[in-house]
Design an enzyme around this catalytic site. Structure first.
Site, PDB file in Angstrom:
ATOM      1  N   GLU A  66       0.801  -1.222   0.000  1.00 28.78           N
ATOM      2  CA  GLU A  66       0.000   0.000   0.000  1.00 28.78           C
ATOM      3  C   GLU A  66       0.840   1.281   0.000  1.00 28.78           C
ATOM      4  O   GLU A  66       0.908   1.992   1.000  1.00 28.78           O
ATOM      5  CB  GLU A  66      -0.954   0.005   1.198  1.00 28.78           C
ATOM      6  CG  GLU A  66      -1.929  -1.154   1.209  1.00 28.78           C
ATOM      7  CD  GLU A  66      -2.897  -1.108   2.385  1.00 28.78           C
ATOM      8  OE1 GLU A  66      -2.861  -0.120   3.148  1.00 28.78           O
ATOM      9  OE2 GLU A  66      -3.687  -2.051   2.550  1.00 28.78           O
ATOM     10  N   GLU A  96      -5.910  -7.964   0.057  1.00 30.46           N
ATOM     11  CA  GLU A  96      -6.411  -7.852   1.431  1.00 30.46           C
ATOM     12  C   GLU A  96      -7.883  -7.471   1.393  1.00 30.46           C
ATOM     13  O   GLU A  96      -8.312  -6.673   0.561  1.00 30.46           O
ATOM     14  CB  GLU A  96      -5.678  -6.770   2.240  1.00 30.46           C
ATOM     15  CG  GLU A  96      -4.322  -7.132   2.772  1.00 30.46           C
ATOM     16  CD  GLU A  96      -3.742  -5.991   3.621  1.00 30.46           C
ATOM     17  OE1 GLU A  96      -4.535  -5.222   4.229  1.00 30.46           O
ATOM     18  OE2 GLU A  96      -2.514  -5.847   3.663  1.00 30.46           O
TER      19      GLU A  96
END
Length: 577
Positions: free
Chosen positions: A259, A474
């Site tokens: 991320e 995720e």
């Protein structure tokens, strides 16, 4: 000392100093460079780094590697309240996943490893933030001993094997392998990760490894400012190259960065210059885009090496963070606001799927704040991802600013909506909430499972049509008030999380079958409750309940929801692999 009376006093003193053979120097702090080069990789220097962090806790019971013990039969939901059924169409019950669909659980090193100072590990920025900065973590907890996965990984992998989950997606700790971020590799860490990877493989579990999940070595902040400096690119490259070279034979999937959008909502808020040197950098917008810039270059450099020089056996990409944006209305203004919002989240790191550069929206809005890529760097970034990975948790409605406000926002860097210059909300147009809320400690998270189907379509068909495959790297949910329960039986019946998982997976399956999106994997967050950064340990995302004192892991209803869903829809289990 006798001073000759006939000489001026300063002359006599100068002569006395010379007689002592101590050199002199003109000091000027302002003339110093913006880095503190370090070539001292001694134990003394390592202890100095830990002194910067402060005292580190150790666990009273778990402080050595534990062998796996036989798995018991787990209690699970029974006849009086079944698990959650699908609500997204009757035809979904017969749909099956592609045979090679990758699925499992995920985690990250700082969040579950514990053993913060053990085995020669160096401190990360999060060791410093959680220990030194008042109020940085809402419940004043840290990752010192939370989970102790460093010592209990054999038992954790035995549990995964018993579940039958074929994949596991953890991260490697950069400061454990390289306590200073560079220099000599830590011998104890090499032994640990050799055994760690071997244990995964011996249990038949395929690793999808993240090389970096926000635990930047503290030494690199001290030395030059970490991700705000171009120096980070080579240090990250050397670390990542070492890991990949040693373990590529056993790792089918590499995530270079977790991320990179964290540069916005985490890195840009680090207390630069207060608890470590500033090196001329300041927290805020400039640091946000410097971090993103050098993160992209670090990823691209290791990805290019992986394929062109190393000839790696697996696939390599980075994990994006983003959520689906639904236009508030059908107006052109709201559509433009959605496109702008995507540019500042997905497009910011979309160069690998386009021309290697930033979207024009960012260039126009940010001006001199946005760093500039050279033509050579654009070529390096372009095509550097083998597939797209998205960490997607929820959805929002996005709309335009009121009439005339967009122009005022775009031209005013102090405007509260700048630079995105759009509005987002978890409410539907009629003001009803888009979905049930997660724990109040993560107020941004609502259960909006239909959003993932829309998002997968939008990413692959609108934002980046060149994407060959996409993985949901995720997804997860924090059950409301779970930490307030006083007994484990209440805490493990996590109905809202179970509903989230069922709906989320149903919509991934529909995206595959009804929309033709090539989704190749999905990883649930997280293997068990962990340290959730600034939200601390009071927020629980785990599909297993973690007793923070005894460290016992207990499967929740959501774990059985996940396992039963994959059994029903053709997910490959270890017993079938």
């Amino acid at each position: 000392m006798h001073i000759t009376a006939t000489l001026p006093l300063w002359v006599a003193l100068a002569g006395a100093a010379s007689a002592q053979s101590i050199p002199t120097k003109v000091y000027n702090a302002s003339a110093g460079t913006t880095n503190l080069p370090n070539s001292d990789f001694s134990n003394e220097q390592l202890e100095f780094l830990w002194n910067q962090v402060g005292p580190i806790a150790t666990h009273s019971k778990v402080s050595a590697l534990a062998e796996a013990t036989p798995e018991a039969t787990w209690a699970r939901p029974g006849q009086f309240h079944p698990l959650v059924a699908s609500t997204f169409g009757s035809n979904i019950t017969t749909l099956q996943l592609p045979k090679d669909f990758a699925w499992g659980l995920s985690a990250s090193s700082y969040q579950i490893d514990g053993a913060a100072k053990d085995g020669g590990k160096g401190p990360s920025i999060w060791d410093l933030l959680s220990h030194r900065v008042p109020g940085y973590v809402v419940d004043d907890t840290n990752g010192d001993t939370l989970g102790q996965h460093y010592y209990l990984y054999k038992q954790d992998f035995a549990r995964l094997k018993a579940f039958g989950t074929p994949w596991y997606s953890p991260s490697i700790s950069w400061p454990r392998l390289f306590p200073f971020g560079k220099g000599p590799v830590n011998e104890e860490a090499v032994k640990h990760y050799d055994a760690y990877i071997a244990e995964l493989v011996n249990n038949g579990i395929k690793p999808a490894l993240s090389l970096f999940h926000w635990d930047t070595p503290l030494a690199l902040f001290n030395e030059y400012g970490a991700w705000s400096s171009p120096k980070i690119v080579d240090d990250y490259f050397n670390y990542a190259k070492w890991v990949i070279t040693r373990y590529d034979e056993f790792v089918p999937v590499w995530f270079t960065i977790n991320e990179p959008q964290y540069c916005n909502w985490q890195y840009s808020y680090y207390p630069v210059g207060q608890y470590y040197p500033s090196h001329g950098f300041k927290k805020g917008m400039t640091n946000r885009f410097l971090c993103g810039h050098y993160t992209l270059l670090a990823h691209a450099k290791i990805a290019k090496w992986y394929h062109e020089e190393f000839k790696g056996k697996g696939k390599i990409t980075f994990k994006n963070s983003g959520n689906y944006f639904q236009p508030l209305t059908e107006s052109a203004e709201d559509a433009a606001a959605v496109a702008r919002s995507y540019d500042f989240v997905i497009g910011w790191f979309g160069g690998p799927w386009e021309d290697g550069d930033y979207p024009q929206t960012l260039k126009d809005a940010l001006g001199d704040i946005l760093p500039v890529f050279t033509e050579e760097e654009k070529e390096l970034i372009k095509g550097s991802c083998d597939f797209y990975a998205i960490d997607a948790y929820t959805a929002y409605h996005v709309g335009a600013l009121p009439d005339g406000e967009l122009e005022r926002c775009a031209s005013n860097r102090t405007h509260p909506a700048w630079p995105d210059c759009s509005l987002s909300s978890s409410n539907a147009p009629d003001s009803f909430l888009m979905g049930p809320s997660a724990d109040p400690g993560v107020s941004w998270l609502k259960s909006t499972p239909a959003g993932i189907r829309k998002f997968l379509n939008h990413i692959t068909k609108v934002l980046h049509p060149s994407i060959p495959e996409i993985m949901v790297s995720e997804f997860g949910f924090a059950e409301p008030f779970e930490s307030e329960y006083t007994n484990i039986q209440d805490a493990t019946w996590d109905l809202r999380r179970a509903d989230y998982i069922q709906g989320f997976l149903d919509n991934i399956l529909l995206a595959i079958h009804e929309d033709g999106v090539n989704v190749t994997g999905a990883f649930a967050w997280s293997i068990y409750d962990n340290f959730e950064w600034g939200s601390g340990s009071v927020i629980r995302f785990g599909l297993q309940y973690l007793n923070y004192t005894s460290l016992e892991r207990t499967p929740k209803a959501s774990m059985f929801q996940l396992l039963d869903w994959f059994k029903k829809h053709g997910g490959t289990f270890l017993s079938e692999a």
